[in-house]
Design an enzyme around this catalytic site. Structure first.
Site: not given
Ligand code: GRF
Length: 211
Positions: A65, A90, A109, A142
């Site tokens: 990481r 992610m 989120h 964090e």
């Molecule tokens: C969104 O739903 C965001 O809230 C989450 O991941 C998704 C990303 O969508 N963290 P995009 O790639 O911006 O279309």
């Protein structure tokens, strides 16, 4: 002119919403200095290239990481990035990464945090049976999907909903919320929402970047 850095892993619709807001003047005096994906196949990185933006792939596959984060942070600093927007990135940031940019990393989120952090937020909302969900833009600390909240948008869960329908309505609000949050952090005026609702419980004055 403030320099933004976008980190993404997927389709990049939040990135596109931010880029469109900058182009339309809804986020004044800002530019996207670089878009970085941790996966070569992230559709968002192709979109960034089509738009003529600096776009880098720094693959995280099989990397420790912090070792990967050091490469990402070096690229962000090289491009003069002052504010980082995680847009469907992610990958959990290492504490070292977070410490490099205190109160300069935002995340979005698809739930009303602190409810339903982590993956499959809409599935979690259905499983719990909540009647209101939504989205949250927050400073990154964090912990996963955790840190001071900047903007939230509620979205009603309808009896006729399934996960894709709910996710689509939340996504529409995400695109509005991210622009508002960036403006709050950069010291501008939030547009497109209800300022009283967004600001009532939080004093945002400490969030502004220094001029
Ligand atoms: C969104 O739903 C965001 O809230 C989450 O991941 C998704 C990303 O969508 N963290 P995009 O790639 O911006 O279309």
């Amino acid at each position: 002119m403030k320099s933004l850095g976008i980190l993404l892993s997927g389709r990049g619709s939040n990135f596109v919403a931010i880029a469109d807001s900058i182009a339309a003047g809804r986020i004044p005096d800002a530019k996207i200095a670089v878009v970085i994906a941790n996966r070569a196949d992230a559709p968002g990185i192709a979109t960034a290239r089509q738009r003529g933006l600096q776009a880098l792939v720094i693959s995280s596959k099989g990397r420790a990481r912090e070792e990967h984060d050091r490469e990402v942070v070096a690229a962000l600093k090289q491009h003069g990035v002052e504010l980082i927007c995680l847009a469907g990135y992610m990958r959990l940031l290492s504490p070292w990464f977070v410490q490099q940019f205190p109160r300069r990393i935002l995340n979005i989120h698809p739930s009303l945090l602190p409810a339903f952090p982590g993956l499959e937020a809409q599935e979690q909302a259905f499983a719990y049976g909540v009647k209101i969900s939504g989205c949250t833009v927050h400073f990154v600390d964090e912990e996963l999907d955790h840190g001071p909240i900047i903007v939230q948008k509620p979205v009603a869960v309808l009896d006729s909903d399934d996960e894709p329908r709910l996710a689509a309505r939340i996504l529409e609000q995400e695109h509005i919320a991210y622009t508002e949050a960036i403006n709050i952090v950069l010291g501008g005026t939030a547009e497109g929402g209800c300022p009283h609702m967004n600001r009532s419980h939080v004093n945002h004055s400490h969030m502004n970047l220094p001029l």
